[in-house]
Design a protein around this motif. Structure first.
Motif, PDB file in Angstrom:
ATOM      1  N   ILE A  83       0.906  -1.002   0.001  1.00  9.87           N
ATOM      2  CA  ILE A  83       0.025   0.064   0.001  1.00  9.87           C
ATOM      3  C   ILE A  83       0.908   1.137   0.136  1.00  9.87           C
ATOM      4  O   ILE A  83       1.813   1.130   0.542  1.00  9.87           O
ATOM      5  N   TYR A  84       0.398   2.220  -0.780  1.00 10.54           N
ATOM      6  CA  TYR A  84       1.282   3.536  -0.847  1.00 10.54           C
ATOM      7  C   TYR A  84       0.569   4.571   0.055  1.00 10.54           C
ATOM      8  O   TYR A  84      -0.742   4.371   0.372  1.00 10.54           O
ATOM      9  N   ALA A  85       1.429   4.858   1.244  1.00 13.49           N
ATOM     10  CA  ALA A  85       0.908   5.728   2.271  1.00 13.49           C
ATOM     11  C   ALA A  85       1.502   6.837   1.982  1.00 13.49           C
ATOM     12  O   ALA A  85       2.882   7.431   2.051  1.00 13.49           O
ATOM     13  N   LEU A  86       0.730   7.995   1.506  1.00 13.02           N
ATOM     14  CA  LEU A  86       1.245   9.377   1.174  1.00 13.02           C
ATOM     15  C   LEU A  86       0.874  10.424   2.133  1.00 13.02           C
ATOM     16  O   LEU A  86      -0.264  10.435   2.683  1.00 13.02           O
ATOM     17  N   ASP A  87       1.720  11.333   2.269  1.00 12.71           N
ATOM     18  CA  ASP A  87       1.501  12.421   3.257  1.00 12.71           C
ATOM     19  C   ASP A  87       2.091  13.641   2.597  1.00 12.71           C
ATOM     20  O   ASP A  87       3.048  14.070   2.189  1.00 12.71           O
ATOM     21  N   TRP A  88       1.035  14.569   2.250  1.00 11.05           N
ATOM     22  CA  TRP A  88       1.025  15.646   1.435  1.00 11.05           C
ATOM     23  C   TRP A  88       2.398  16.539   1.945  1.00 11.05           C
ATOM     24  O   TRP A  88       2.603  16.962   2.971  1.00 11.05           O
ATOM     25  N   GLN A  89       3.202  16.606   0.804  1.00  8.06           N
ATOM     26  CA  GLN A  89       4.452  17.457   1.179  1.00  8.06           C
ATOM     27  C   GLN A  89       5.487  16.951   2.202  1.00  8.06           C
ATOM     28  O   GLN A  89       6.413  17.783   2.894  1.00  8.06           O
ATOM     29  N   HIS A  90       5.442  15.609   2.423  1.00  9.79           N
ATOM     30  CA  HIS A  90       6.356  14.787   3.237  1.00  9.79           C
ATOM     31  C   HIS A  90       6.776  13.529   2.702  1.00  9.79           C
ATOM     32  O   HIS A  90       6.226  13.140   1.810  1.00  9.79           O
ATOM     33  N   ASP A  91       7.402  12.721   3.521  1.00 11.86           N
ATOM     34  CA  ASP A  91       8.089  11.492   2.765  1.00 11.86           C
ATOM     35  C   ASP A  91       6.822  10.540   2.600  1.00 11.86           C
ATOM     36  O   ASP A  91       5.810  10.625   3.669  1.00 11.86           O
ATOM     37  N   GLY A  92       6.722   9.993   1.652  1.00 10.17           N
ATOM     38  CA  GLY A  92       5.680   8.845   1.213  1.00 10.17           C
ATOM     39  C   GLY A  92       6.407   7.330   1.335  1.00 10.17           C
ATOM     40  O   GLY A  92       7.426   7.325   1.483  1.00 10.17           O
ATOM     41  N   TYR A  93       5.579   6.325   1.613  1.00  9.26           N
ATOM     42  CA  TYR A  93       6.107   5.049   2.176  1.00  9.26           C
ATOM     43  C   TYR A  93       5.314   4.213   1.275  1.00  9.26           C
ATOM     44  O   TYR A  93       4.187   4.348   0.899  1.00  9.26           O
ATOM     45  N   THR A  94       5.785   2.759   1.232  1.00 10.21           N
ATOM     46  CA  THR A  94       4.889   1.743   1.106  1.00 10.21           C
ATOM     47  C   THR A  94       5.212   0.820   2.290  1.00 10.21           C
ATOM     48  O   THR A  94       6.047   0.873   2.997  1.00 10.21           O
ATOM     49  N   PHE A  95       4.098  -0.111   2.568  1.00  4.01           N
ATOM     50  CA  PHE A  95       3.993  -1.114   3.590  1.00  4.01           C
ATOM     51  C   PHE A  95       3.401  -1.979   3.178  1.00  4.01           C
ATOM     52  O   PHE A  95       2.283  -1.945   2.324  1.00  4.01           O
ATOM     53  N   SER A  96       3.412  -3.300   3.815  1.00  2.00           N
ATOM     54  CA  SER A  96       2.560  -4.489   3.839  1.00  2.00           C
ATOM     55  C   SER A  96       1.665  -4.356   4.915  1.00  2.00           C
ATOM     56  O   SER A  96       2.172  -4.434   6.089  1.00  2.00           O
ATOM     57  N   PHE A 114      -5.713   8.486  10.786  1.00  2.00           N
ATOM     58  CA  PHE A 114      -6.564   9.880  11.123  1.00  2.00           C
ATOM     59  C   PHE A 114      -5.884  11.168  10.740  1.00  2.00           C
ATOM     60  O   PHE A 114      -4.699  11.472  11.189  1.00  2.00           O
ATOM     61  N   PRO A 115      -6.590  12.043  10.103  1.00  6.09           N
ATOM     62  CA  PRO A 115      -5.585  13.335   9.428  1.00  6.09           C
ATOM     63  C   PRO A 115      -5.385  14.498  10.694  1.00  6.09           C
ATOM     64  O   PRO A 115      -6.619  14.841  11.029  1.00  6.09           O
ATOM     65  N   ASP A 116      -4.408  14.382  11.055  1.00 11.01           N
ATOM     66  CA  ASP A 116      -4.044  15.342  12.448  1.00 11.01           C
ATOM     67  C   ASP A 116      -3.480  16.680  12.064  1.00 11.01           C
ATOM     68  O   ASP A 116      -3.326  17.590  12.690  1.00 11.01           O
ATOM     69  N   ARG A 117      -2.678  16.558  10.869  1.00 11.40           N
ATOM     70  CA  ARG A 117      -1.876  17.535  10.402  1.00 11.40           C
ATOM     71  C   ARG A 117      -1.911  17.795   9.043  1.00 11.40           C
ATOM     72  O   ARG A 117      -1.181  18.943   8.419  1.00 11.40           O
ATOM     73  N   ASP A 118      -2.372  16.906   8.088  1.00  8.20           N
ATOM     74  CA  ASP A 118      -2.132  17.306   6.949  1.00  8.20           C
ATOM     75  C   ASP A 118      -3.206  16.253   6.062  1.00  8.20           C
ATOM     76  O   ASP A 118      -3.916  15.594   6.669  1.00  8.20           O
ATOM     77  N   TYR A 119      -2.887  16.124   4.730  1.00 11.26           N
ATOM     78  CA  TYR A 119      -3.552  15.193   3.998  1.00 11.26           C
ATOM     79  C   TYR A 119      -2.786  14.036   3.946  1.00 11.26           C
ATOM     80  O   TYR A 119      -1.686  13.939   3.586  1.00 11.26           O
ATOM     81  N   TYR A 120      -3.478  12.902   4.293  1.00 16.58           N
ATOM     82  CA  TYR A 120      -2.955  11.536   4.212  1.00 16.58           C
ATOM     83  C   TYR A 120      -3.850  10.689   3.178  1.00 16.58           C
ATOM     84  O   TYR A 120      -4.985  10.501   3.236  1.00 16.58           O
ATOM     85  N   PHE A 121      -2.992  10.035   2.327  1.00 19.91           N
ATOM     86  CA  PHE A 121      -3.655   9.043   1.399  1.00 19.91           C
ATOM     87  C   PHE A 121      -3.314   7.832   1.537  1.00 19.91           C
ATOM     88  O   PHE A 121      -1.897   7.581   1.458  1.00 19.91           O
ATOM     89  N   PHE A 122      -4.168   6.884   1.302  1.00 15.65           N
ATOM     90  CA  PHE A 122      -3.627   5.353   1.318  1.00 15.65           C
ATOM     91  C   PHE A 122      -4.232   4.750   0.047  1.00 15.65           C
ATOM     92  O   PHE A 122      -5.461   4.880  -0.365  1.00 15.65           O
ATOM     93  N   PHE A 123      -3.368   4.203  -1.091  1.00 11.88           N
ATOM     94  CA  PHE A 123      -3.586   3.552  -2.111  1.00 11.88           C
ATOM     95  C   PHE A 123      -3.208   2.065  -2.329  1.00 11.88           C
ATOM     96  O   PHE A 123      -2.056   1.841  -1.967  1.00 11.88           O
ATOM     97  N   HIS A 124      -3.931   1.128  -2.841  1.00 12.46           N
ATOM     98  CA  HIS A 124      -3.296  -0.037  -3.061  1.00 12.46           C
ATOM     99  C   HIS A 124      -2.457   0.205  -4.220  1.00 12.46           C
ATOM    100  O   HIS A 124      -2.593   1.111  -4.984  1.00 12.46           O
ATOM    101  N   GLN A 125      -1.448  -0.667  -4.174  1.00 15.11           N
ATOM    102  CA  GLN A 125      -0.331  -0.550  -5.238  1.00 15.11           C
ATOM    103  C   GLN A 125      -0.880  -0.288  -6.697  1.00 15.11           C
ATOM    104  O   GLN A 125      -0.310   0.388  -7.605  1.00 15.11           O
ATOM    105  N   GLY A 126      -2.163  -0.898  -7.165  1.00 11.58           N
ATOM    106  CA  GLY A 126      -2.809  -0.815  -8.510  1.00 11.58           C
ATOM    107  C   GLY A 126      -3.762   0.214  -8.565  1.00 11.58           C
ATOM    108  O   GLY A 126      -4.346   0.404  -9.561  1.00 11.58           O
ATOM    109  N   PHE A 127      -3.751   1.227  -7.633  1.00  9.45           N
ATOM    110  CA  PHE A 127      -4.773   2.182  -7.532  1.00  9.45           C
ATOM    111  C   PHE A 127      -6.163   1.736  -7.840  1.00  9.45           C
ATOM    112  O   PHE A 127      -7.122   2.533  -7.743  1.00  9.45           O
ATOM    113  N   SER A 128      -6.652   0.495  -7.301  1.00 12.36           N
ATOM    114  CA  SER A 128      -8.192   0.156  -7.558  1.00 12.36           C
ATOM    115  C   SER A 128      -8.918   0.761  -6.392  1.00 12.36           C
ATOM    116  O   SER A 128      -9.970   0.472  -6.590  1.00 12.36           O
TER     117      SER A 128
END
Length: 162
Positions: A83-96, A114-128
């Motif tokens: 899963i892609y874990a994205l934090d707007w304007q900060h480091d993004g990660y992948t994790f299982s 939980f969004p406490d400071r920024d936009y946080y997005f989580f996407f499956h690797q295929g963006f489905s």
């Protein structure tokens, strides 16, 4: 934090470009509306930000959110998926979601649910499917049929209709 792998700058830029096209998000503009893919549901999470609840209640609800979302992620992924874990304007990660989920010194994942400071997005690797946090609108939007079904099965307290 072995399970959380930082994205390279190049990979992160490529993923954000894909995300911005996918959800029609124009960060930094006055009209930064997120337009998720169908099907989707938007959950009001303002009760988790309320000053009315006791600290213990807030901790319980946020721990339940993390646990429930992790179960939903696990049910929608295979052992090799990330899963892609994205934090707007900060480091993004992948994790299982099938591996240990270490936390930082504040007791959070590197990109919290939980969004406490920024936009946080989580996407499956295929963006489905994915999960989109909007701090300013106090919402978490879940899109993709597979993840929506999993959210119904492992519904967080915060997503209950009040």
């Amino acid at each position: 934090m072995m399970n959380w792998r930082a994205l390279s700058h190049t990979k992160q830029e490529r993923i954000w470009s894909e995300v911005n096209q996918l959800i029609k998000w124009k960060p930094g503009s006055r009209f930064h509306h997120i337009i998720p893919l169908d099907p989707y549901r938007m959950f009001d999470i303002s009760s988790g930000m309320s000053g009315k609840a006791s600290n213990d209640d807030v901790v319980r609800v946020l721990n339940d959110l993390e646990t429930s979302i992790l179960k939903a992620f696990q049910s929608c992924t295979g052992n090799q998926d990330v899963i892609y874990a994205l934090d707007w304007q900060h480091d993004g990660y992948t994790f299982s979601p099938h591996q240990a989920m270490p936390k930082d010194e504040f007791g959070d994942w590197p990109v919290p649910i939980f969004p406490d400071r920024d936009y946080y997005f989580f996407f499956h690797q295929g963006f489905s499917w994915g999960l989109l946090d909007d701090l300013w609108k106090c919402t978490i939007t879940v899109f993709g049929e597979e993840l929506l079904k999993a959210i119904d099965k492992y519904r967080p307290i915060l997503f209950q209709n009040r």
